[in-house]
Design a protein around this motif. Structure first.
Motif, short mmCIF file in Angstrom:
data_model
loop_
_atom_site.label_atom_id
_atom_site.label_comp_id
_atom_site.label_asym_id
_atom_site.label_seq_id
_atom_site.Cartn_x
_atom_site.Cartn_y
_atom_site.Cartn_z
N ARG A 357 0.83 -1.20 0.00
CA ARG A 357 0.00 0.00 0.00
C ARG A 357 0.87 1.26 0.00
O ARG A 357 0.57 2.23 -0.70
CB ARG A 357 -0.92 -0.01 1.22
CG ARG A 357 -1.93 1.14 1.21
CD ARG A 357 -2.81 1.13 2.45
NE ARG A 357 -3.70 -0.01 2.48
CZ ARG A 357 -3.52 -1.08 3.27
NH1 ARG A 357 -2.49 -1.15 4.07
NH2 ARG A 357 -4.38 -2.07 3.25
N ARG A 358 1.95 1.24 0.77
CA ARG A 358 2.82 2.42 0.85
C ARG A 358 3.41 2.76 -0.52
O ARG A 358 3.36 3.92 -0.96
CB ARG A 358 3.95 2.16 1.84
CG ARG A 358 4.92 3.33 1.95
CD ARG A 358 6.07 3.03 2.89
NE ARG A 358 6.89 1.93 2.41
CZ ARG A 358 7.08 0.80 3.06
NH1 ARG A 358 6.47 0.60 4.22
NH2 ARG A 358 7.84 -0.16 2.56
N GLU A 359 3.94 1.78 -1.24
CA GLU A 359 4.57 2.06 -2.53
C GLU A 359 3.55 2.48 -3.59
O GLU A 359 3.81 3.37 -4.40
CB GLU A 359 5.35 0.83 -3.01
CG GLU A 359 6.51 0.42 -2.11
CD GLU A 359 7.52 1.54 -1.91
OE1 GLU A 359 7.58 2.46 -2.74
OE2 GLU A 359 8.24 1.50 -0.90
N TYR A 386 9.52 8.30 -13.07
CA TYR A 386 9.39 7.92 -11.67
C TYR A 386 10.65 7.21 -11.18
O TYR A 386 11.08 7.41 -10.04
CB TYR A 386 8.18 7.00 -11.48
CG TYR A 386 7.87 6.72 -10.03
CD1 TYR A 386 7.50 7.75 -9.18
CD2 TYR A 386 7.94 5.43 -9.51
CE1 TYR A 386 7.21 7.51 -7.83
CE2 TYR A 386 7.65 5.17 -8.17
CZ TYR A 386 7.29 6.21 -7.34
OH TYR A 386 7.00 5.97 -6.01
N MET A 387 11.26 6.40 -12.04
CA MET A 387 12.51 5.75 -11.65
C MET A 387 13.59 6.79 -11.38
O MET A 387 14.37 6.66 -10.42
CB MET A 387 12.95 4.79 -12.75
CG MET A 387 12.04 3.58 -12.91
SD MET A 387 12.50 2.52 -14.30
CE MET A 387 14.10 1.93 -13.78
N ALA A 388 13.63 7.85 -12.19
CA ALA A 388 14.59 8.93 -11.95
C ALA A 388 14.24 9.70 -10.67
O ALA A 388 15.13 10.10 -9.91
CB ALA A 388 14.62 9.88 -13.15
N PHE A 389 12.95 9.88 -10.42
CA PHE A 389 12.48 10.58 -9.23
C PHE A 389 12.93 9.86 -7.96
O PHE A 389 13.32 10.49 -6.97
CB PHE A 389 10.96 10.69 -9.29
CG PHE A 389 10.31 11.14 -8.02
CD1 PHE A 389 10.19 12.49 -7.71
CD2 PHE A 389 9.78 10.21 -7.13
CE1 PHE A 389 9.58 12.90 -6.54
CE2 PHE A 389 9.16 10.61 -5.96
CZ PHE A 389 9.06 11.96 -5.67
N LEU A 390 12.89 8.52 -7.98
CA LEU A 390 13.24 7.74 -6.79
C LEU A 390 14.72 7.86 -6.44
O LEU A 390 15.10 7.64 -5.29
CB LEU A 390 12.88 6.27 -7.00
CG LEU A 390 11.39 5.93 -7.10
CD1 LEU A 390 11.21 4.45 -7.37
CD2 LEU A 390 10.65 6.33 -5.82
N ARG A 425 14.83 -0.31 -5.75
CA ARG A 425 14.52 -1.53 -6.52
C ARG A 425 13.20 -2.14 -6.05
O ARG A 425 12.37 -2.55 -6.87
CB ARG A 425 15.67 -2.52 -6.35
CG ARG A 425 15.43 -3.86 -7.06
CD ARG A 425 16.59 -4.80 -6.80
NE ARG A 425 17.82 -4.30 -7.42
CZ ARG A 425 19.01 -4.86 -7.24
NH1 ARG A 425 19.14 -5.92 -6.46
NH2 ARG A 425 20.08 -4.36 -7.85
N GLN A 426 12.99 -2.19 -4.74
CA GLN A 426 11.75 -2.78 -4.22
C GLN A 426 10.54 -1.96 -4.65
O GLN A 426 9.50 -2.53 -5.02
CB GLN A 426 11.82 -2.85 -2.69
CG GLN A 426 10.57 -3.48 -2.07
CD GLN A 426 10.60 -3.40 -0.56
OE1 GLN A 426 11.14 -2.46 0.01
NE2 GLN A 426 10.00 -4.38 0.11
N LYS A 455 15.80 -2.47 -14.57
CA LYS A 455 17.00 -2.80 -13.81
C LYS A 455 17.62 -1.52 -13.24
O LYS A 455 17.77 -0.54 -13.96
CB LYS A 455 18.02 -3.52 -14.70
CG LYS A 455 17.55 -4.89 -15.18
CD LYS A 455 18.60 -5.56 -16.02
CE LYS A 455 18.14 -6.94 -16.48
NZ LYS A 455 19.15 -7.61 -17.35
N THR A 456 17.94 -1.57 -12.00
CA THR A 456 18.56 -0.42 -11.34
C THR A 456 20.06 -0.58 -11.19
O THR A 456 20.71 0.25 -10.54
CB THR A 456 17.94 -0.22 -9.95
OG1 THR A 456 18.10 -1.42 -9.19
CG2 THR A 456 16.47 0.12 -10.05
#
Length: 670
Positions: A357-359, A386-390, A425-426, A455-456
């Motif tokens: 739920r959090r993610e 979003y991957m860049a945002f994280l 990654r999670q 892939k990160t």
């Protein structure tokens, strides 16, 4: 030379609302004034080019104070007759009444100095409260005419008789002329000397020395940083020494006086709407390991898709990627409901449900506030963004510590801080899993996450586990605990260390364990554990852990293992021995003991710096490291710790690295 009006005004005590000039040489402490400087009392040395340099004697830090519109507003209010203390509090941010006179003198000296250098003869008008010499008791013209039966006379005829009956006071006329000159002078000076605060200005240029120093201690140096901290909401002042709610309110009001209304962070309004929506939703039903059959819901009709791109649907009720619901799918009609349906269907435990739920909710916040679109309308470009945002979470998305969940006004945000490589990654794996489920449930047409490279890369290389106690750090902590006065938290921490080192249990596994989970096996003990993903395993409980547990039970006035009540929690509250303890309380208590022990130790250099970071999870790493160092086979350590991948267990092994060091040292001796 002074003109006659100004000479008479300065001799007339009724025109002044400030202390007599004879007190001008006195020095008052400027503490609390938003303009506090080390005033010399000399107009000639007051501020150059609209600013004055004052030295803070205790630290040697230079502060350059600037003239802003608040100073001219203050002087205008003084000229209008407003009480000096009230005016200083309103416009200068002065906290204490005893600082008012000092702040007043500094402003007056600064502007009088500007006037004299500019050759303005009216410089003495700065800072004077010019008020009426007498109070006129003349009635309004209309009332006087009616009382004297002159209502039918024309205004031009009445005025001369009215002025003869009520002649204007000469002192009042004089003061009115001087007041006009004072206002004109202030307007001229304001147009020439006013400076507007900029986000890049130092806070010390606009606030008093004491407040500036306190803000500096908390890491805020520029006006823009203070604005951003206040605009985020919540108890922004909680980490600043000697500043509480009252002082923080005065700082906020003074900042508004300086800069106008504080800007709201981008997207915060929409973030607040999302938070209210999520907070008001019904709590999710408890998740059981064994799913129960639910009645088949009646599927609602899908709302017609809106043709206009201007009508943004942020709830996800319609969109280019929404699928028509079918009887085998989900009854969710918007993205929020889809997230809850997915959590109910796929999460196997409360811990997993919380993570899912959090993610998903974080992604929902980001989509609606940053991309201005519904979660279900994400495309490939949004996934990459979003991957860049994280990789770097902006401050506007990071929550204030202790803020109530979903309370945006108190500073809550979706993220607690920057994410580690594993957390990034999670997050991506969980978000992609939600979209895959939504496609299978006929909520979405396609999953954009399958079209991007998720892939990160490898996480930053860790040659050895840095989160295991060295022998020296372990001995220092144990020695400190043994010498400390007896207390429930001390006994618990000693037990946690010995038991955690011997078993390698996760903190959550310790907290959920009761004594009935221990089983005897040929005069020894094993423990049934439900670990990550609700997976069960049986671990060995070595004699070190058994001895630590029996000592801990004895200190809790309980019988030893095998005789104590089976429902007894493994780790107890410091208040009640028969009640369990929460994770946060255990984490904070253990970390506090570790830090105090390291601070009191003789450790030096990198070993001391590293050990100071020790936390509850370090005991698990210490168990794996010690077991491998003492010759326990890798497969056994992997099974004991519950690792899926043996490479994860290998992080704890130093054997190969030490062999490499030995070989290279033999080849290249210094």
């Amino acid at each position: 030379m002074r003109d006659n009006d100004l000479q008479r005004l300065c001799r007339d005590a009724s025109a002044l609302d400030i202390p007599p000039a004879s007190r001008r040489g006195s020095r008052l402490s400027p503490k609390g004034s938003a303009l506090s400087e080390r005033s010399s009392g000399s107009s000639e040395t007051a501020g150059r080019a609209g600013g004055k340099v004052a030295r803070e004697g205790s630290t040697g830090v230079l502060y350059v104070h600037k003239l802003g519109r608040q100073h001219f507003a203050y002087l205008r209010s003084i000229g209008e007759g407003l009480d000096m203390h009230e005016a200083a509090s309103r416009y200068l941010g002065v906290e204490h009444g005893h600082s008012t006179l000092a702040a007043h003198r500094q402003v007056v000296d600064k502007l009088r100095g500007l006037c004299r250098r500019g050759g303005k003869k009216d410089w003495r008008l700065i800072g004077l409260a010019i008020r009426s010499g007498t109070v006129s008791e003349a009635p309004p013209l209309e009332e006087w005419a009616e009382a004297n039966n002159l209502s039918d006379w024309r205004y031009e005829e009445l005025l001369p008789m009215y002025q003869e009956a009520f002649p204007p006071d000469r002192k009042e006329k004089r003061n009115a002329r001087l007041r006009e000159r004072q206002i004109a002078l202030l307007k001229e000076l304001e147009s020439q000397a006013e400076q507007k605060p900029q986000p890049t200005d130092l806070i010390s240029g606009w606030f008093d020395d004491v407040t500036s120093a306190r803000l500096k201690q908390s890491g805020m140096l520029m006006v823009g940083e203070l604005q951003a901290a206040i605009a985020r909401g919540g108890r922004w002042w909680s980490s600043i020494p000697a500043i509480g709610q009252g002082k923080a309110d005065r700082i906020e009001k003074y900042l508004v006086t300086l800069c106008g209304e504080l800007p709201k962070p981008q997207g915060v309004q929409r973030m607040a709407e999302i938070a209210r929506s999520l907070a008001s939703s019904a709590p999710m039903q408890a998740i059981n390991a064994t799913p129960t059959a639910l009645p088949s819901p009646t599927l609602p009709a899908l709302p017609a898709r809106q043709p206009s791109a201007d009508l943004a649907d942020l709830e996800g009720r319609w969109g280019p990627n929404r699928a028509t619901p079918v009887p085998s799918g989900t009854s969710a009609s918007n993205d929020k409901e889809a997230i809850e349906a997915w959590v109910r269907a796929r999460a196997g435990s409360e811990l997993t449900a919380k993570s899912y739920r959090r993610e998903a909710q974080r992604l929902l916040f980001w989509c609606e506030t940053e991309r201005k679109k519904a979660l279900s309308s994400m495309n490939v470009e949004d996934c990459l963004a979003y991957m860049a945002f994280l990789q770097f979470i902006p401050p506007a998305f990071i929550s204030r510590r202790g803020a109530p969940r979903f309370d945006i006004e108190q500073g809550w945000r979706p993220f607690a801080g920057q994410l580690s490589h594993d957390s990034q990654r999670q997050a991506i794996v969980i978000c992609a899993a939600f979209f895959a489920w939504a496609v299978s449930a006929s909520y979405l047409v396609a999953n954009p996450w399958v079209l991007v490279n998720r892939k990160t890369g490898d996480k930053p290389l860790e040659l050895i586990s840095s989160r295991a106690f060295t022998e020296g750090a372990w001995a220092s902590v144990r020695g400190f605990l043994e010498a400390a006065p007896p207390s429930p938290t001390r006994s618990r921490t000693i037990f946690i260390m010995d038991f955690g080192e011997g078993t390698g249990l996760r903190a959550a596994e310790m907290l959920s364990t009761r004594l009935d989970a221990f089983q005897p096996l040929r005069s020894r003990w094993v423990l049934k554990v439900q670990g990550k993903g609700s997976k069960n395993r049986v671990i060995a409980v070595p004699s070190q852990a058994v001895a630590a547990l029996n000592r801990y039970l004895q200190e809790r006035k309980l019988r030893p293992l095998g005789e104590a009540p089976p429902e007894t929690p493994l780790v107890a509250s410091a208040v009640d021995d028969n009640q369990g303890v929460g994770y946060r309380a255990l984490y904070e208590s253990t970390k506090s003991w570790f830090r105090r022990a390291i601070m009191a130790s003789n450790l030096e250099g990198i070993e001391r710096t590293t050990a100071y970071k020790a936390s509850l999870h370090w005991l698990r790493h210490t168990c794996g490291t010690r077991a491998l160092e003492r010759g326990v086979p890798l497969a056994m350590v992997q099974e004991q710790l519950g690792h899926k991948d043996p490479r994860q267990t290998m992080k704890y092994s130093k054997t190969q690295l030490e062999a490499l060091l030995d070989g290279m040292d033999k080849a290249f001796k210094g």
